[in-house]
Motif scaffolding. Sequence first.
Motif, PDB file in Angstrom:
ATOM      1  N   ALA A   8      25.874  11.517 -28.357  1.00 58.22           N
ATOM      2  CA  ALA A   8      25.141  11.079 -27.045  1.00 58.22           C
ATOM      3  C   ALA A   8      24.184  12.447 -26.950  1.00 58.22           C
ATOM      4  CB  ALA A   8      26.303  11.024 -26.243  1.00 58.22           C
ATOM      5  N   LEU A   9      24.719  13.578 -26.990  1.00 54.82           N
ATOM      6  CA  LEU A   9      23.832  14.662 -26.790  1.00 54.82           C
ATOM      7  C   LEU A   9      22.428  14.640 -27.792  1.00 54.82           C
ATOM      8  CD1 LEU A   9      23.048  17.424 -25.273  1.00 54.82           C
ATOM      9  CD2 LEU A   9      24.449  18.548 -27.004  1.00 54.82           C
ATOM     10  N   ALA A  10      22.704  14.284 -29.008  1.00 51.50           N
ATOM     11  CA  ALA A  10      21.546  14.208 -30.118  1.00 51.50           C
ATOM     12  C   ALA A  10      20.619  13.062 -29.646  1.00 51.50           C
ATOM     13  CB  ALA A  10      22.154  13.961 -31.462  1.00 51.50           C
ATOM     14  N   ARG A  11      21.211  12.021 -29.331  1.00 52.06           N
ATOM     15  CA  ARG A  11      20.549  10.703 -28.671  1.00 52.06           C
ATOM     16  C   ARG A  11      19.438  11.179 -27.642  1.00 52.06           C
ATOM     17  NH1 ARG A  11      24.218   7.477 -26.648  1.00 52.06           N
ATOM     18  NH2 ARG A  11      24.994   6.705 -28.893  1.00 52.06           N
ATOM     19  N   GLU A  12      20.103  11.935 -26.444  1.00 51.49           N
ATOM     20  CA  GLU A  12      19.321  12.353 -25.342  1.00 51.49           C
ATOM     21  C   GLU A  12      18.217  13.194 -25.940  1.00 51.49           C
ATOM     22  OE1 GLU A  12      19.224  11.371 -22.277  1.00 51.49           O
ATOM     23  OE2 GLU A  12      20.565  10.017 -23.201  1.00 51.49           O
ATOM     24  N   HIS A  13      18.341  14.138 -26.758  1.00 57.57           N
ATOM     25  CA  HIS A  13      17.342  15.180 -27.343  1.00 57.57           C
ATOM     26  C   HIS A  13      16.272  14.398 -28.215  1.00 57.57           C
ATOM     27  CE1 HIS A  13      19.271  18.481 -25.875  1.00 57.57           C
ATOM     28  NE2 HIS A  13      20.406  18.697 -26.908  1.00 57.57           N
ATOM     29  N   LEU A  14      16.592  13.531 -29.021  1.00 54.79           N
ATOM     30  CA  LEU A  14      15.807  12.613 -29.857  1.00 54.79           C
ATOM     31  C   LEU A  14      14.933  11.935 -28.793  1.00 54.79           C
ATOM     32  CD1 LEU A  14      17.996  11.662 -32.913  1.00 54.79           C
ATOM     33  CD2 LEU A  14      16.115  13.236 -32.803  1.00 54.79           C
ATOM     34  N   ARG A  15      15.301  11.782 -27.739  1.00 55.95           N
ATOM     35  CA  ARG A  15      14.270  10.754 -27.001  1.00 55.95           C
ATOM     36  C   ARG A  15      12.939  11.971 -26.548  1.00 55.95           C
ATOM     37  NH1 ARG A  15      19.054   8.155 -23.850  1.00 55.95           N
ATOM     38  NH2 ARG A  15      19.098   5.981 -24.923  1.00 55.95           N
ATOM     39  N   GLY A  16      13.161  13.069 -26.609  1.00 58.96           N
ATOM     40  CA  GLY A  16      12.135  13.787 -26.493  1.00 58.96           C
ATOM     41  C   GLY A  16      11.126  13.924 -27.740  1.00 58.96           C
ATOM     42  N   LEU A  17      11.311  12.916 -28.828  1.00 61.12           N
ATOM     43  CA  LEU A  17      10.497  12.879 -29.664  1.00 61.12           C
ATOM     44  C   LEU A  17       9.666  11.552 -29.627  1.00 61.12           C
ATOM     45  CD1 LEU A  17      12.461  13.874 -33.150  1.00 61.12           C
ATOM     46  CD2 LEU A  17      10.507  14.937 -32.275  1.00 61.12           C
ATOM     47  N   VAL A  18       9.727  10.660 -28.651  1.00 63.25           N
ATOM     48  CA  VAL A  18       8.878   9.836 -28.381  1.00 63.25           C
ATOM     49  C   VAL A  18       7.429  10.010 -28.359  1.00 63.25           C
ATOM     50  CG1 VAL A  18       8.295   7.998 -26.649  1.00 63.25           C
ATOM     51  CG2 VAL A  18      10.623   8.287 -27.237  1.00 63.25           C
ATOM     52  N   GLY A  19       6.572   9.518 -29.296  1.00 61.95           N
ATOM     53  CA  GLY A  19       5.084   9.924 -29.125  1.00 61.95           C
ATOM     54  C   GLY A  19       4.777  10.885 -30.097  1.00 61.95           C
ATOM     55  N   HIS A  20       5.876  11.656 -30.615  1.00 65.15           N
ATOM     56  CA  HIS A  20       5.440  12.810 -31.444  1.00 65.15           C
ATOM     57  C   HIS A  20       4.941  12.363 -32.718  1.00 65.15           C
ATOM     58  CE1 HIS A  20       6.290  16.613 -33.276  1.00 65.15           C
ATOM     59  NE2 HIS A  20       6.517  16.044 -34.428  1.00 65.15           N
ATOM     60  N   ARG A  21       3.961  13.103 -33.239  1.00 64.39           N
ATOM     61  CA  ARG A  21       3.294  12.983 -34.539  1.00 64.39           C
ATOM     62  C   ARG A  21       3.667  13.767 -35.481  1.00 64.39           C
ATOM     63  NH1 ARG A  21      -2.900  11.026 -33.967  1.00 64.39           N
ATOM     64  NH2 ARG A  21      -2.398   8.841 -33.058  1.00 64.39           N
ATOM     65  N   PHE A  22       4.219  13.271 -36.820  1.00 63.23           N
ATOM     66  CA  PHE A  22       4.448  14.019 -37.725  1.00 63.23           C
ATOM     67  C   PHE A  22       3.276  14.136 -38.649  1.00 63.23           C
ATOM     68  CE2 PHE A  22       8.595  11.919 -36.900  1.00 63.23           C
ATOM     69  CZ  PHE A  22       9.356  13.062 -36.585  1.00 63.23           C
ATOM     70  N   ASP A  23       2.724  15.417 -39.126  1.00 63.60           N
ATOM     71  CA  ASP A  23       1.780  15.637 -40.216  1.00 63.60           C
ATOM     72  C   ASP A  23       2.307  15.418 -41.490  1.00 63.60           C
ATOM     73  OD1 ASP A  23      -0.006  16.321 -37.807  1.00 63.60           O
ATOM     74  OD2 ASP A  23       0.684  18.472 -37.991  1.00 63.60           O
ATOM     75  N   ILE A  24       2.247  14.246 -41.895  1.00 62.46           N
ATOM     76  CA  ILE A  24       2.711  13.484 -43.256  1.00 62.46           C
ATOM     77  C   ILE A  24       1.503  13.427 -44.118  1.00 62.46           C
ATOM     78  CG2 ILE A  24       4.242  12.181 -44.428  1.00 62.46           C
ATOM     79  CD1 ILE A  24       5.711  11.837 -41.801  1.00 62.46           C
ATOM     80  N   LEU A  25       0.875  12.570 -43.871  1.00 62.18           N
ATOM     81  CA  LEU A  25      -0.072  12.139 -44.815  1.00 62.18           C
ATOM     82  C   LEU A  25      -1.217  11.296 -44.248  1.00 62.18           C
ATOM     83  CD1 LEU A  25       0.170   8.831 -45.614  1.00 62.18           C
ATOM     84  CD2 LEU A  25       2.309   9.707 -46.246  1.00 62.18           C
ATOM     85  N   GLU A  26      -2.263  11.159 -44.992  1.00 66.88           N
ATOM     86  CA  GLU A  26      -3.450  10.351 -44.346  1.00 66.88           C
ATOM     87  C   GLU A  26      -3.816   9.333 -45.105  1.00 66.88           C
ATOM     88  OE1 GLU A  26      -8.110  11.074 -43.108  1.00 66.88           O
ATOM     89  OE2 GLU A  26      -7.027  12.798 -43.734  1.00 66.88           O
ATOM     90  N   VAL A  27      -3.890   8.004 -44.632  1.00 67.03           N
ATOM     91  CA  VAL A  27      -4.160   6.918 -45.301  1.00 67.03           C
ATOM     92  C   VAL A  27      -5.704   6.933 -45.343  1.00 67.03           C
ATOM     93  CG1 VAL A  27      -3.863   4.341 -45.988  1.00 67.03           C
ATOM     94  CG2 VAL A  27      -2.124   5.985 -45.072  1.00 67.03           C
ATOM     95  N   VAL A  28      -6.602   6.622 -46.500  1.00 71.11           N
ATOM     96  CA  VAL A  28      -7.785   6.518 -46.423  1.00 71.11           C
ATOM     97  C   VAL A  28      -8.201   5.618 -47.795  1.00 71.11           C
ATOM     98  CG1 VAL A  28      -8.463   8.562 -45.482  1.00 71.11           C
ATOM     99  CG2 VAL A  28      -8.325   8.570 -48.120  1.00 71.11           C
ATOM    100  N   LYS A  29      -9.575   4.842 -47.726  1.00 68.88           N
ATOM    101  CA  LYS A  29      -9.762   4.098 -48.646  1.00 68.88           C
ATOM    102  C   LYS A  29     -10.058   4.626 -49.981  1.00 68.88           C
ATOM    103  CE  LYS A  29     -13.594   0.922 -49.790  1.00 68.88           C
ATOM    104  NZ  LYS A  29     -14.718   0.338 -49.409  1.00 68.88           N
ATOM    105  N   PRO A  30      -9.404   4.268 -51.272  1.00 68.61           N
ATOM    106  CA  PRO A  30      -9.467   4.787 -52.556  1.00 68.61           C
ATOM    107  C   PRO A  30     -10.851   5.094 -52.920  1.00 68.61           C
ATOM    108  CG  PRO A  30      -7.767   2.927 -52.546  1.00 68.61           C
ATOM    109  CD  PRO A  30      -8.417   3.242 -51.112  1.00 68.61           C
TER     110      PRO A  30
END
Length: 75
Positions: A8-30
């Motif tokens: 329950a505590l983790a669920r509440e904390h994870l709600r803080g990630l709503v809208g968070h962007r992870f810098d993972i990758l960029e998709v572009v035309k080959p």
Amino acid sequence: MNTQEVIALAREHLRGLVGHRFDILEVVKPVSPAVAVNLAKIISKLSPLVGNLIEFNSCEYLNDQESQSAGLSRA
């Protein structure tokens, strides 16, 4: 804390990630058809990569929340 309280505590904390962007990758035309073919061959590797990065970021975020909570309770 029991398991249900931790979840329950983790669920509440994870709600803080709503809208968070992870810098993972960029998709572009080959840049060429050959590159597109090579990308098509490795696209199946993206799912585990993205999943692992989300998991890592979520765990890091929860650890930060726990550190902040522990610091506040000691104050």
